[in-house]
Structure formats: C-alpha cells, structure tokens
Write a protein that holds these residues in place. Sequence first.
Motif, PDB file in Angstrom:
ATOM      1  N   GLN A   1       9.999 -81.846  25.700  1.00 57.67           N
ATOM      2  CA  GLN A   1       9.197 -82.334  24.469  1.00 57.67           C
ATOM      3  C   GLN A   1      10.065 -83.063  23.478  1.00 57.67           C
ATOM      4  OE1 GLN A   1       9.995 -79.314  25.404  1.00 57.67           O
ATOM      5  NE2 GLN A   1      10.296 -77.739  23.866  1.00 57.67           N
ATOM      6  N   ASN A   2      11.474 -83.020  23.461  1.00 58.72           N
ATOM      7  CA  ASN A   2      12.324 -83.506  22.485  1.00 58.72           C
ATOM      8  C   ASN A   2      12.748 -84.889  23.016  1.00 58.72           C
ATOM      9  OD1 ASN A   2      12.296 -81.288  21.260  1.00 58.72           O
ATOM     10  ND2 ASN A   2      14.088 -80.587  21.535  1.00 58.72           N
ATOM     11  N   TYR A   3      12.500 -85.427  24.108  1.00 59.97           N
ATOM     12  CA  TYR A   3      13.069 -86.430  24.763  1.00 59.97           C
ATOM     13  C   TYR A   3      12.641 -87.823  23.973  1.00 59.97           C
ATOM     14  CZ  TYR A   3      13.535 -90.387  28.016  1.00 59.97           C
ATOM     15  OH  TYR A   3      14.013 -91.545  28.728  1.00 59.97           O
ATOM     16  N   GLN A   4      13.680 -88.822  23.785  1.00 59.35           N
ATOM     17  CA  GLN A   4      13.555 -90.052  23.231  1.00 59.35           C
ATOM     18  C   GLN A   4      14.101 -91.024  24.066  1.00 59.35           C
ATOM     19  OE1 GLN A   4      15.396 -89.846  19.315  1.00 59.35           O
ATOM     20  NE2 GLN A   4      14.302 -87.902  18.802  1.00 59.35           N
ATOM     21  N   GLY A   5      13.056 -91.674  24.829  1.00 57.99           N
ATOM     22  CA  GLY A   5      13.492 -92.696  25.533  1.00 57.99           C
ATOM     23  C   GLY A   5      14.216 -94.190  25.012  1.00 57.99           C
ATOM     24  N   PRO A   6      14.758 -95.114  25.623  1.00 58.29           N
ATOM     25  CA  PRO A   6      15.410 -95.835  25.427  1.00 58.29           C
ATOM     26  C   PRO A   6      14.592 -97.085  24.552  1.00 58.29           C
ATOM     27  CG  PRO A   6      15.313 -96.194  27.653  1.00 58.29           C
ATOM     28  CD  PRO A   6      14.844 -94.742  27.239  1.00 58.29           C
ATOM     29  N   ASN A   7      13.109 -97.226  24.898  1.00 59.08           N
ATOM     30  CA  ASN A   7      12.248 -97.995  24.255  1.00 59.08           C
ATOM     31  C   ASN A   7      11.153 -97.373  23.237  1.00 59.08           C
ATOM     32  OD1 ASN A   7      13.534-100.379  26.060  1.00 59.08           O
ATOM     33  ND2 ASN A   7      12.409 -99.163  27.933  1.00 59.08           N
ATOM     34  N   GLY A   8      11.490 -96.465  22.921  1.00 59.33           N
ATOM     35  CA  GLY A   8      10.620 -95.913  21.782  1.00 59.33           C
ATOM     36  C   GLY A   8       9.849 -94.765  22.506  1.00 59.33           C
ATOM     37  N   GLU A   9       9.687 -94.741  23.892  1.00 62.42           N
ATOM     38  CA  GLU A   9       8.714 -93.686  24.331  1.00 62.42           C
ATOM     39  C   GLU A   9       9.312 -92.066  24.233  1.00 62.42           C
ATOM     40  OE1 GLU A   9      11.660 -94.848  27.822  1.00 62.42           O
ATOM     41  OE2 GLU A   9      10.805 -95.956  26.080  1.00 62.42           O
ATOM     42  N   LYS A  10       8.531 -91.492  23.743  1.00 63.69           N
ATOM     43  CA  LYS A  10       8.986 -89.957  23.372  1.00 63.69           C
ATOM     44  C   LYS A  10       8.120 -88.890  24.104  1.00 63.69           C
ATOM     45  CE  LYS A  10      10.430 -91.135  18.627  1.00 63.69           C
ATOM     46  NZ  LYS A  10      10.326 -90.865  17.198  1.00 63.69           N
ATOM     47  N   GLY A  11       8.616 -87.685  24.016  1.00 65.85           N
ATOM     48  CA  GLY A  11       7.969 -86.492  24.476  1.00 65.85           C
ATOM     49  C   GLY A  11       7.988 -86.133  26.022  1.00 65.85           C
ATOM     50  N   THR A  12       7.093 -85.013  26.365  1.00 67.04           N
ATOM     51  CA  THR A  12       7.210 -84.482  27.594  1.00 67.04           C
ATOM     52  C   THR A  12       6.653 -85.484  28.765  1.00 67.04           C
ATOM     53  OG1 THR A  12       6.512 -82.345  26.893  1.00 67.04           O
ATOM     54  CG2 THR A  12       6.244 -82.603  29.220  1.00 67.04           C
ATOM     55  N   ASP A  13       5.604 -86.351  28.691  1.00 69.75           N
ATOM     56  CA  ASP A  13       5.146 -87.150  29.535  1.00 69.75           C
ATOM     57  C   ASP A  13       6.173 -88.302  29.859  1.00 69.75           C
ATOM     58  OD1 ASP A  13       2.827 -85.866  30.000  1.00 69.75           O
ATOM     59  OD2 ASP A  13       1.484 -87.108  28.683  1.00 69.75           O
ATOM     60  N   ALA A  14       6.759 -88.855  28.789  1.00 67.81           N
ATOM     61  CA  ALA A  14       7.796 -89.798  28.934  1.00 67.81           C
ATOM     62  C   ALA A  14       9.053 -89.328  29.802  1.00 67.81           C
ATOM     63  CB  ALA A  14       8.148 -90.396  27.706  1.00 67.81           C
ATOM     64  N   PHE A  15       9.216 -88.097  29.332  1.00 72.37           N
ATOM     65  CA  PHE A  15      10.663 -87.636  30.308  1.00 72.37           C
ATOM     66  C   PHE A  15      10.164 -87.171  31.479  1.00 72.37           C
ATOM     67  CE2 PHE A  15      12.615 -83.548  31.826  1.00 72.37           C
ATOM     68  CZ  PHE A  15      13.891 -83.889  31.545  1.00 72.37           C
ATOM     69  N   TRP A  16       9.124 -86.573  32.025  1.00 73.05           N
ATOM     70  CA  TRP A  16       9.085 -86.623  33.149  1.00 73.05           C
ATOM     71  C   TRP A  16       8.802 -87.846  34.131  1.00 73.05           C
ATOM     72  CZ3 TRP A  16      10.460 -82.226  35.560  1.00 73.05           C
ATOM     73  CH2 TRP A  16      10.528 -80.954  34.735  1.00 73.05           C
ATOM     74  N   ALA A  17       8.315 -88.824  33.457  1.00 72.80           N
ATOM     75  CA  ALA A  17       8.084 -90.054  34.317  1.00 72.80           C
ATOM     76  C   ALA A  17       9.258 -90.881  34.404  1.00 72.80           C
ATOM     77  CB  ALA A  17       7.346 -91.032  33.085  1.00 72.80           C
ATOM     78  N   ALA A  18      10.535 -90.407  33.956  1.00 81.16           N
ATOM     79  CA  ALA A  18      11.786 -91.097  34.118  1.00 81.16           C
ATOM     80  C   ALA A  18      12.847 -90.361  34.591  1.00 81.16           C
ATOM     81  CB  ALA A  18      12.442 -91.637  32.755  1.00 81.16           C
ATOM     82  N   PHE A  19      12.584 -88.730  34.699  1.00 74.01           N
ATOM     83  CA  PHE A  19      13.650 -87.688  34.917  1.00 74.01           C
ATOM     84  C   PHE A  19      13.898 -87.612  36.427  1.00 74.01           C
ATOM     85  CE2 PHE A  19      14.508 -83.157  35.834  1.00 74.01           C
ATOM     86  CZ  PHE A  19      15.885 -83.184  35.424  1.00 74.01           C
ATOM     87  N   ALA A  20      15.051 -87.955  36.902  1.00 73.13           N
ATOM     88  CA  ALA A  20      15.302 -87.834  38.494  1.00 73.13           C
ATOM     89  C   ALA A  20      15.869 -86.672  39.093  1.00 73.13           C
ATOM     90  CB  ALA A  20      16.529 -89.062  38.601  1.00 73.13           C
ATOM     91  N   TYR A  21      15.602 -85.510  38.192  1.00 71.23           N
ATOM     92  CA  TYR A  21      16.018 -84.135  38.527  1.00 71.23           C
ATOM     93  C   TYR A  21      17.466 -84.197  38.643  1.00 71.23           C
ATOM     94  CZ  TYR A  21      11.093 -84.043  38.952  1.00 71.23           C
ATOM     95  OH  TYR A  21       9.697 -84.103  38.803  1.00 71.23           O
TER      96      TYR A  21
END
Length: 909
Positions: free
Chosen positions: A537-557
């Motif tokens: 829920q705290n994730y901040q992506g490189p292109n301004g994307e934020k939050g849980t959905d953005a984290f799981w869309a990019a997370f490679a476990y």
Amino acid sequence: MGFVRAKTTGFDAVLPTRDDPWRALVLREDRAAFITQEKLLSEGPLAQAFFGELAGMPEPFAGCTDAAFEVMVTEYPRRSIFIVGDQCLDWVWNGHGAKYQGPVTGHPNFGKHIPPAYRSDIDTVMQLPNHRTMLFKGNRCAIIEWSPQGSRGCYFEGPLTELGTAHAGWRNLPADMSGDFDHAAFLQGGGAFYRTLLIKGDRALYLDWNTGPVVVGSYAQVSAGLGAMPAEYHRPRLPAAGRFSGTADGERVDLRVDLTGPLPVISGDTFTDPGDEYLNSFVLKGSQPVTLPATITGTVTFANKTELPKISVVVDKLSPGGTATLTRSAADGSWPTTYTCAYVSRFLRTIDWEVDAMAGTKPAPQYATTSYPRPPGLAKKLLTVQSVYAEVGIELRTSGAVVNEIGVEGAGADLLWSDAELHAAMVSNFSGHRNTEQWKLWSFIATRYAEKTVGDTRGIMFDYLGESSQRQGMAVFHSNLVDEGIAGTRQELRTWVHEIGHALNLTHSFEKTDAVPPQPLGPRGGYGDLSWMNYPQNYQGPNGEKGTDAFWAAFAYQFTANELQHLRHGFYHNIVLGGNSYETGAADRAADRAADRPALERFDPPPASRSGLRLELYGRDTFSHGEPVVTEIKLSLDGSTPHADAFPNLSPRGDNLNILVTDPAGAIRPFRPIARACGSRDRRITLDAQTPALYDSAYLGFGADGLTFAQPGSYRLRALYRAPDGSTLTSPEHTIEVSPPQSEQDRQAGDLLMGAQQGTLLALLGSDAPQLAEGNAALDQLIATHPDHPLAVYAHMVKGTNAGRHFLTLGKNGIGVRPADTDTSIEELGAVVQTTLDTGTDAGVDNITLNATMRRLARAHARAGDLKQADTVLDQLVDTFRDKNVPPPVLATIAEQAETTRTELHDQA
C-alpha cells in the motif's frame, strides 16, 4: 507448505510414458520436452503434447507442476497424477478429464496412507507397477500400495539401502548420489526387471535395482535425450551456489560459494572445533568472473580483526562430491592455513523451521503465479514460503506441515495474543528453543493481536523481550487475515515471507536508515522497492504509479540486491536467529550493547512537508532516577489548509512514527520499541475544525536496545512522522533532563525500575511470562518497601493493568487461561488514579496514560459486576479533564471515548 520441495533443476517433473520406458515428457512450466534415451523428439506447449491428450488441464497444474507420474495400470486411456503445492490432479488422458482434484493427502486411494513425515517437503515421487507409489525424502523412502480394490497402505518406510535383498542395487549408490533426489522416473523392463532414472542437480544416474548404477554422470552421459533438451531445461532454478565445510588447526569453517552474479562472492564463518564457539566471519568479493574449477581472490571484509586477512579459495564444482579449498594467511602470505572443505548442500544456509498453530487456523499458503497477470519475465511457478527462500539460497527445513495444532477448548474463541504471551508460548512450545544463537525458527499461527494501538496487524516478529537471544519467533494472525479477505492469498504469503525476513534481521524497505549502522534507502525513500519487505500500500513506482495494485503489477516476488547480499552473506551474528538484536548490523557481539553502538554522525531533517500537518513532542521535561520516561505526541493542522489527511496511529510501535534520542554525549540513536507490528493497511482520517489534532503518548525508557536513559543528563527527543502524501514531518526538539538520585530512597526506588525485565514489563504493561519473574518481583518490592515513593505509582499501573486482563499460556495439551483478577486490578489501578489526581503534576502518570488507566479501571469494575461504579469512573474521567481546561476538541474526544467504553460495558453486561 508444499508436498514436494523446491527443485534444483531447470525443469519441474519427469513423466515417463508406457510406450517405451525411456520415452518421457520433461515438464517445465507450461511446456514439455518429449525425449527418448537417444534424442529429443519435440519441445513445445504441454497442451499440444501427445496430440493434445493433456489439453484442458486446469491451472495451476497446466503451468506449475512440482511433480508428476503415470499411474502404471493396464486400463486405457492413460492416467497421470500432477502435483502442485499440497494439491494434486488425477487426470485421465484423451479428453476424459479430472478423476480427482484436491489435497494430496485427500486423494481417495494413496493420500490417506502417506506417513506423517512425508506429508510435506518430500524430494520427489515415483510410481511403481500395480498401484504402488514411492516417496523420496533425503536418503529414505516410503512405498504405498493403493489399489482401488484394496491395498496394504504404506508397507515400507526406511533407508533406501534397506529396500531388500531383491533390490540390493540401492545399496551401491555412490555417496554423492545417495539421496536428496530432484527427480525419479521408473523405467520398467520385462518381468521384475526394475530400473530407475535418478536426477540430482546437474547429474543423473541410471540405476538397476538388482545390481546398482549402470551409468552415472551428466545428463548427456546418462541419456542423449536428456542432454539434447533446450538450454533453459539445463539452467538451474536455485542460485548457482553451494555450502562447504572443513576443519584445520582446531577451527571449523562454514563456507558459502555464490556464483549467481557477474562476480563471485564467497563468505564464511569460523568456529572452534570442537566446541562450536563463534570466532569470526568474512566476505570475499571476487575480482573477475570465473568458470569452475577456479581460484577466487579479491577484496575481503572481516567481522572482527584478524591476523590472517589474506584469503583465496579454490572451487572445483558446486555439486555433491565438490571441494572448496580455503587458504588464509598473513598479509604478506606467511603463516598459511589451509582448510579442505567438502560440499554440504546446494543451500547457503539451512534453518530448522517449526510451526505451531491454533486449531481452526490455516497453514502458510501457496500461490501460483498463473493466478493473476504476471510482471514481464516472471516464470509460471508455485510459490510457497519455502520455495521463496530456496530461491534465495536458504533452506527452511521442516519435520512436517504443522508440528502441533493447539486446541482452544475452554479458552474461548478468537483469542487475543500479546507480545508477552507470544514469547512465553515460544519458550514453552518451541522444541528447539535455546537462549543462544542457532539456525532454528519458531512460527505460530494465532488468532488476533492484542495490541490495538498498532492497528490491524497481520503478523509480527515478536521476539524482542528482555536481554534474551532475539529474533527466534514470529507469528501471523489468522483471524485478521480472514477479516481482510486475504487468507490463503498472495497477500498472506507476503506476510509470512516478510515476518521471516524480520527474523533474519531485514528491516522494512522504508526504515533501513533505522538500522545500526544506518543502511541506504532504495528509490523514493525505500517506498519504490519491489521487495517482500516493502508494504504494497506504500509503494511508489518510477512513473508516479502508487499503491497496492501498482505494486503487485510490477512485483517479481523477490528481495532487493542488498537484501539478498544480507541473506546470503551477512556476517553470522547479523543474521543467525538469536544473534544480534533486530536492526543491529554490528557483527561483533560485544558491539551489540547500547553504550558501544556508533552514533548517527549527523541528522539532516527532511525537506519541509507540504502535508498541512505539524508534529510536536511535549510533556514533562524532568524525570527522576529510574522514572519511566514518557513523551506525549501531538499531530495537528499547521494552519496552511483547513483540512488534511493523517494516519491516526502515532505509536512508535507502528509504521508511521519514529523517535530519535540524542544522549548527553551527543550520540543520536533511533528509539526502537521491543516489538513493532506489521500493519495490514494504513487507515486515514481527516483533521479539520472538528478534529484539529491527534494525541498519543509513548514510553521510551526501554526498547530493543535496552535502557534508553541509563545515565543522568540532558536528552533531546525528535519525532519523525510519515504523512499520507509520502512526505516526512519532523518535530522540533523536546529536551528532557534525567536527574541523579536525590536521596538513598530515591536511588533504591529508582534501581527497582531500572532492570531490563522491569523495562519490558513497563513497555508491555505487565506480563505473567515466567522469564519476567524477576522483574515482577522487583515491582512487588518497590510497592512493599517504598509504598509512598512517587515511583510506586508505575508499579501499581503495571500490576493493575496486567491483573485486569487474562493471560494465555500455550501448552502441549492446549491453551490455559489465567482469568482476569478484577479485585487486584481495581485496587492497583485505583491507586494510580488516586495518586495522580491527588498530586497533580508533581507525581503520577501523564494525561494520556491517566485517560487509558481510568477506562481500564471502569472495565475492571464492570467485570466485577459493578456497572454503577464503572459509570462513576467514566464520569470522573470527563470531569477530570474538564477541570484541567483541555481544549474543547480534546475534551470532546475524551467524552466520546468514555461513552464508547460505557456502551461496550453495558452491552457486554
């Protein structure tokens, strides 16, 4: 926990076919290589193999198979069993579909016969003729007969070498291929002519059951078809690494060789031999890429000073039978010592992992990456807690799925667990527990966490108590996971991996600067880390994307590169369970003392926040010898906006607020509470004209580093708060003075509050835990010998709060409950309230603690059946703060708290 452990090989399973013993499908994700002994026939999607006879299999079996075997019976069409995690699919070929799908242990034929020790983490499974299944684990096996017409069940369990005189070939297995197999495929000739293909890492063995090995070697040496598989089938899934061990001159070295990166890394720990007393650790970073066999040299870093700082290592291979020769010498090459180290394991570290659970809870989940869209490059695979750490190079070794399932009969449902209860439960139930460093970890599946001040809590690494060896225990809270709707999902898997990461001394991604010494943050203040240790829920992506959905869309476990370096090569005391206290990075055990830790050389406040919020520390500024230091915390609007979002949790035990303490010598250290819970989500509220501020208080006298104010003098406190917009607020400094004792009575009374156990009891507001018995005795002595001393109020508060709640004791026969002692609670809390009201600001507890104490006192009266007196206390609470002339919004909040408590007590009555 999976039925089959994580594989070393680049493929998942070998499925023989009945046409020819050597004709087999080698499965890798959703593809299959079709081989014979001599050649590769084809490679492509599994659904297209054998003219599409396997098409239609559901996920995750179609893409994440852990093991597979053909049921060797005469009926047609063919029938195979595919295993993923703890689930299996009994599939009839040629479009007939599923005969059974569900838990492996629930399979109507062979599942119920699986011995307990083989219900999780087996190495592989192989089908024998006539409805017999062979399960491999280490150098042992179990054979189950499970004919639908009746069976003998498990008719053999024991070492492979004891399969019988008719199968004497198993006795002739070479030492490096005598167990821990990744794959086993039965290859039947005519009559009783049994042969088996065994695969372990990059080696294969063709075994005649009667005579022994026919050929041993690489894939290509044993089968040209295996050798002809595409390159990705030959590429190992687990790190290109291995662990070695050897002795020389009264020392043992455990050596970790890691070739996963562009440059080799070798690390090691040395111990006395015999005795196993820790001596030193080192990390050797190679200077150039290598191809084995190779000599590796480079830059060496030691945990402790050494007279033999020069190191070189010769490694021949990272597989059974391999050798790593370590040479240590003085800087000029003199005084060389050579250790010849034998290969031990493909894992860099091995942890014995014991799991206990409350009845009705669920074990750690599994997650197939086919369940949601995958980030680019992420393979189709099944993830379990163990497979995640196996990919890191750490083996979590269990004896079974759950060691003990603890009943709750007579204890009530949905129990709350405090830190003290969790620690006491670990000490009494963890069969491997010792108060020392060791590679053993205890996990407990509980219901709910008792500490409401830290919000919704999914899990916690709770083992911080006293001066005992820490980081040996963690817990997850199943009822909270169910409430959030994430039980059994990837979110729960993240909770397990995350808390075990804490046990291995990994901090949150956004708190790495709290480590001692501080560690660098990742992108965007650590919130940009795609790591198990970040909060989605705290994730901040490189292109301004934020939050849980953005984290799981990019997370490679996975973990970050720095986290992997720590897990694979951290100095022994920095990572071993029971080693350095949480967040402490000093490898020298002597450096794990608060007085010896290096200070933060400077503190640069973050840029001014635009959150619209102001943070302040306030309250008393003088404390006597031994007096518990409490600071009050205020978060308010800064006047730049009529309203602003805020996280309401202002406790240092949560995730939003940290407090820095500058001691009289000028050293700056973060205050680290004895436990920090991992919240599930950040609840927000809006500060406005009706609610212009939030308030809380924090006890700072004792934390994970021990006593915070051990010496008299001036201390400066500063708070840091993470605002919802991602910015960080910094409070002005609040200076307090800790005075030396003014009399002998002051010294004696203060000393009775200065111990580590007393500090722990103050932080927990009491405990029945037997390991804190000396601390409780000191509090009793303070009340008995100094009843009129101002410090006695704190002993009354701890004892009264603890008496007013039940205490859970976890035992082998279930959960015992010490019920609330309402009489003692009323007496002790009443003394706290009376002393505070009588003395005003000269003694007693702070305002926020007084508020909480009076509400606890009301609850104690209600438990005793006296609702009238409970109402009187709540009325007195509001009147007390009205008389103190607190601001109207604060008084309104206190009145609301009193009415909420009143309603709860009347409803319960």
